[in-house]
Design a protein around this motif. Structure first.
Motif, PDB file in Angstrom:
ATOM      1  N   GLY A  99     102.669  44.553  97.424  1.00  0.00           N
ATOM      2  CA  GLY A  99     101.965  44.427  96.155  1.00  0.00           C
ATOM      3  C   GLY A  99     102.282  43.126  95.444  1.00  0.00           C
ATOM      4  O   GLY A  99     101.380  42.441  94.932  1.00  0.00           O
ATOM      5  N   LEU A 100     103.548  42.737  95.434  1.00  0.00           N
ATOM      6  CA  LEU A 100     103.943  41.505  94.770  1.00  0.00           C
ATOM      7  C   LEU A 100     103.394  40.278  95.494  1.00  0.00           C
ATOM      8  O   LEU A 100     103.035  39.280  94.855  1.00  0.00           O
ATOM      9  N   VAL A 101     103.335  40.344  96.812  1.00  0.00           N
ATOM     10  CA  VAL A 101     102.752  39.229  97.583  1.00  0.00           C
ATOM     11  C   VAL A 101     101.295  39.020  97.187  1.00  0.00           C
ATOM     12  O   VAL A 101     100.859  37.890  96.940  1.00  0.00           O
ATOM     13  N   LEU A 102     100.552  40.103  97.102  1.00  0.00           N
ATOM     14  CA  LEU A 102      99.131  39.991  96.742  1.00  0.00           C
ATOM     15  C   LEU A 102      98.961  39.433  95.338  1.00  0.00           C
ATOM     16  O   LEU A 102      98.062  38.631  95.077  1.00  0.00           O
ATOM     17  N   TYR A 103      99.825  39.843  94.414  1.00  0.00           N
ATOM     18  CA  TYR A 103      99.737  39.323  93.052  1.00  0.00           C
ATOM     19  C   TYR A 103     100.087  37.835  92.987  1.00  0.00           C
ATOM     20  O   TYR A 103      99.530  37.090  92.189  1.00  0.00           O
ATOM     21  N   SER A 104     101.017  37.393  93.815  1.00  0.00           N
ATOM     22  CA  SER A 104     101.455  35.998  93.758  1.00  0.00           C
ATOM     23  C   SER A 104     100.419  35.030  94.323  1.00  0.00           C
ATOM     24  O   SER A 104     100.445  33.836  93.999  1.00  0.00           O
ATOM     25  N   LEU A 105      99.509  35.528  95.159  1.00  0.00           N
ATOM     26  CA  LEU A 105      98.566  34.633  95.832  1.00  0.00           C
ATOM     27  C   LEU A 105      97.685  33.866  94.844  1.00  0.00           C
ATOM     28  O   LEU A 105      97.415  32.674  95.040  1.00  0.00           O
ATOM     29  N   THR A 106      97.222  34.530  93.803  1.00  0.00           N
ATOM     30  CA  THR A 106      96.347  33.846  92.838  1.00  0.00           C
ATOM     31  C   THR A 106      97.040  32.635  92.228  1.00  0.00           C
ATOM     32  O   THR A 106      96.494  31.530  92.209  1.00  0.00           O
ATOM     33  N   LEU A 107      98.242  32.833  91.735  1.00  0.00           N
ATOM     34  CA  LEU A 107      98.972  31.749  91.076  1.00  0.00           C
ATOM     35  C   LEU A 107      99.313  30.632  92.056  1.00  0.00           C
ATOM     36  O   LEU A 107      99.175  29.444  91.732  1.00  0.00           O
ATOM     37  N   LEU A 108      99.730  30.998  93.250  1.00  0.00           N
ATOM     38  CA  LEU A 108     100.149  29.994  94.220  1.00  0.00           C
ATOM     39  C   LEU A 108      98.971  29.227  94.805  1.00  0.00           C
ATOM     40  O   LEU A 108      98.993  27.996  94.877  1.00  0.00           O
ATOM     41  N   VAL A 109      97.938  29.943  95.223  1.00  0.00           N
ATOM     42  CA  VAL A 109      96.785  29.271  95.842  1.00  0.00           C
ATOM     43  C   VAL A 109      96.126  28.327  94.847  1.00  0.00           C
ATOM     44  O   VAL A 109      95.804  27.175  95.181  1.00  0.00           O
ATOM     45  N   ARG A 110      95.913  28.779  93.631  1.00  0.00           N
ATOM     46  CA  ARG A 110      95.249  27.945  92.621  1.00  0.00           C
ATOM     47  C   ARG A 110      96.030  26.661  92.352  1.00  0.00           C
ATOM     48  O   ARG A 110      95.455  25.574  92.278  1.00  0.00           O
ATOM     49  N   ASN A 111      97.331  26.770  92.197  1.00  0.00           N
ATOM     50  CA  ASN A 111      98.114  25.591  91.855  1.00  0.00           C
ATOM     51  C   ASN A 111      98.279  24.646  93.027  1.00  0.00           C
ATOM     52  O   ASN A 111      98.230  23.418  92.853  1.00  0.00           O
ATOM     53  N   ILE A 112      98.474  25.179  94.221  1.00  0.00           N
ATOM     54  CA  ILE A 112      98.581  24.306  95.388  1.00  0.00           C
ATOM     55  C   ILE A 112      97.258  23.589  95.631  1.00  0.00           C
ATOM     56  O   ILE A 112      97.234  22.378  95.895  1.00  0.00           O
ATOM     57  N   LEU A 113      96.164  24.310  95.513  1.00  0.00           N
ATOM     58  CA  LEU A 113      94.843  23.709  95.703  1.00  0.00           C
ATOM     59  C   LEU A 113      94.579  22.649  94.641  1.00  0.00           C
ATOM     60  O   LEU A 113      94.045  21.568  94.943  1.00  0.00           O
ATOM     61  N   ALA A 114      94.958  22.936  93.399  1.00  0.00           N
ATOM     62  CA  ALA A 114      94.768  21.948  92.331  1.00  0.00           C
ATOM     63  C   ALA A 114      95.574  20.691  92.616  1.00  0.00           C
ATOM     64  O   ALA A 114      95.108  19.567  92.380  1.00  0.00           O
TER      65      ALA A 114
END
Length: 226
Positions: A99-114
């Protein structure tokens, strides 16, 4: 007759040194589980988010679906998320981690992509002119320049995970959340306050640690500010 004990535990006070001394092992075990669940979850999330962000940067058409899916996952309430994962993982630590992995994806993917998108195109062109292939370009140029944004996302994801671990108490794997949950059920004031304060301490310590790592691995940002 023996007089009843006159101490902060007997009086059920919020601040109680006796609680710290008599429940030290319980607190240490809860802190260890909390830190372990948080660290493992964020590291797995980072391992998944990094290739997703790189792919979204390479193939622009995939950025929309990737961001949409991760955003939808983040909007799912934590109790509902754990309930949806329950048939797959059962009542286990893996349920909380997933569950925590799935929640972290939004924050991580967005910032790395940015961060990857912020790399100047002329910098990429110059690297290609020097003979950099796609992999070398990514590892030696794009990812280092994307580090400040990526680390910002990692810090937010880590602090968020520290908070969300407590929800794992509903399945018995919530670290300090277990103590908060049981303390609230019995109105054990010292336990609730102590466990809550320790959650804050872990979150602040994790953020400060990652900030220090960020400054260490991105010395050019300090030079630019100077």
């Amino acid at each position: 007759m023996t007089a009843p004990p006159d101490d902060c535990l007997a009086r059920n006070e919020w601040i109680c040194g006796e609680y710290l001394s008599t429940r030290r092992d319980i607190l240490l075990d809860a802190v260890a589980q909390h830190v372990q669940l948080t660290g493992i979850s964020v590291l797995i999330g980072l391992a998944i988010a990094l290739p997703l962000a790189v792919l979204a940067r390479r193939w622009g058409w995939s950025a929309g679906p990737v961001l949409a899916v991760t955003t939808i996952l983040y909007t799912i309430p934590s109790l509902a998320m754990f309930s949806l994962l329950l048939p797959v993982y059962g009542l286990s630590e893996s349920l909380v981690v997933a569950g925590l992995v799935l929640y972290s994806l939004t924050l991580l993917v967005r910032n790395i992509l940015a961060g990857l998108r912020a790399v100047p195109e002329e910098t990429r062109q110059a690297a290609r002119g020097m003979g950099y292939g796609p992999i070398r370009l990514l590892l030696a140029v794009e990812l280092p320049l994307a580090l400040p944004a990526a680390m910002a996302g990692l810090r937010i994801a880590m602090v968020s995970a520290v908070s969300l671990v407590t929800v794992g108490a509903i399945v018995g794997f919530g670290g300090l959340g277990n103590l908060i949950y049981s303390g609230m059920n019995t109105y054990f004031k010292a336990q609730v306050l102590t466990a809550s304060v320790l959650c804050v301490v872990i979150a602040v310590a994790a953020d400060v640690l990652l900030l220090g790592v960020q400054r260490l691995i991105t010395p050019w940002t300090r030079a630019a500010r100077g």
